[in-house]
Design an enzyme around this catalytic site. Structure first.
Site, short mmCIF file in Angstrom:
data_model
loop_
_atom_site.label_atom_id
_atom_site.label_comp_id
_atom_site.label_asym_id
_atom_site.label_seq_id
_atom_site.Cartn_x
_atom_site.Cartn_y
_atom_site.Cartn_z
CG HIS A 15 -10.46 18.10 -20.92
ND1 HIS A 15 -11.35 17.44 -20.12
CD2 HIS A 15 -9.23 17.62 -20.59
CE1 HIS A 15 -10.70 16.59 -19.33
NE2 HIS A 15 -9.41 16.68 -19.59
CG HIS A 46 -6.02 14.42 -22.36
ND1 HIS A 46 -6.21 13.15 -21.85
CD2 HIS A 46 -6.52 15.28 -21.42
CE1 HIS A 46 -6.81 13.24 -20.67
NE2 HIS A 46 -7.01 14.52 -20.38
CD GLU A 47 -5.34 19.03 -21.13
OE1 GLU A 47 -6.41 19.53 -20.73
OE2 GLU A 47 -4.76 18.11 -20.52
CD GLN A 98 -9.13 19.05 -16.91
OE1 GLN A 98 -8.29 19.58 -17.63
NE2 GLN A 98 -8.89 17.96 -16.21
CB CYS A 114 -8.01 12.91 -16.98
SG CYS A 114 -8.93 14.44 -17.14
CG LEU A 115 -4.79 17.07 -13.41
CD1 LEU A 115 -4.49 18.56 -13.49
CD2 LEU A 115 -3.96 16.41 -12.33
N GLY A 143 -1.28 19.25 -18.33
CA GLY A 143 -2.24 19.97 -19.15
C GLY A 143 -3.49 20.23 -18.33
NI NI Z 1 -7.85 15.58 -18.77
#
Ligand code: NI
Length: 182
Positions: A142, A138-139, A50, A96-97, A45
């Site tokens: 963000h 989760h996304e 991000q 998370c990236l 995701g």
């Molecule tokens: Ni994340």
């Protein structure tokens, strides 16, 4: 186009993202770049903040983390609206990236009902459960300026404080391009 992924500590990750205007001529290109960037980083995701775009857009492809025999969800969510979250809470280890190297259990409800648009402004309202709901939750966080670390207990937060500080200085060991906060 592959964008660098912004790291923990970047102000854009704490900001509530803006609604996307219909007719935005760069939307198609942005969606394409989001998928490219997500796959390059081996994520399931990715939310637009991000990659430094503070707009209400995220992409998911849960294929790599689904159980065998279950189809992954590959989808674009534009201007999504979480209508409700339902069912029992369950713990799942999230990563998370933007926070590489840190994983932690987060409790969230098992199902969601969400409204959203696709890249052609088709409007949808769907239910998702399990892993798919989890990645979307989760996304969605963000674009609301929230990170999974916000859910951790004070003790857990204290334990990872040093590592979070390192990440925000760009001290990370990853195979994708990142951008540390100034
Ligand atoms: Ni994340």
């Amino acid at each position: 186009m592959i964008f660098p992924i912004v790291l923990y500590g970047s102000p854009v990750l704490k900001k509530k993202a803006a609604t996307i205007e219909r007719g935005d001529e760069f939307l198609g290109k942005l969606v394409e770049s989001m998928f490219e960037t997500m796959y390059e980083a081996q994520g399931v995701g990715l939310a637009a903040p991000q990659i430094s775009h503070s707009v209400r857009l995220f992409v998911v492809d849960t294929t790599p983390i689904e159980e065998e025999g279950i189809d992954g969800l590959k989808k674009v969510f534009i201007n999504p609206l979480m209508i409700e979250e339902l069912g029992e809470e369950w713990a799942f280890e999230e990563g998370c990236l933007s926070i590489p190297g840190i994983r932690a259990n987060v409790n969230r409800k098992a199902g969601i009902r969400i409204k959203y648009y696709d890249e052609n402004w088709g409007e949808y309202e769907d239910h998702f459960y399990g892993i798919k709901a989890r990645v979307i939750q989760h996304e969605y966080d963000h674009i609301e300026g929230k990170l999974f670390t916000d859910y951790l207990t004070p003790l857990k937060k204290r334990l990872i404080k040093g590592r979070l500080a390192d990440i925000s200085k760009g001290k990370v060991d990853v195979n994708y391009r990142v951008k540390a906060p100034k």
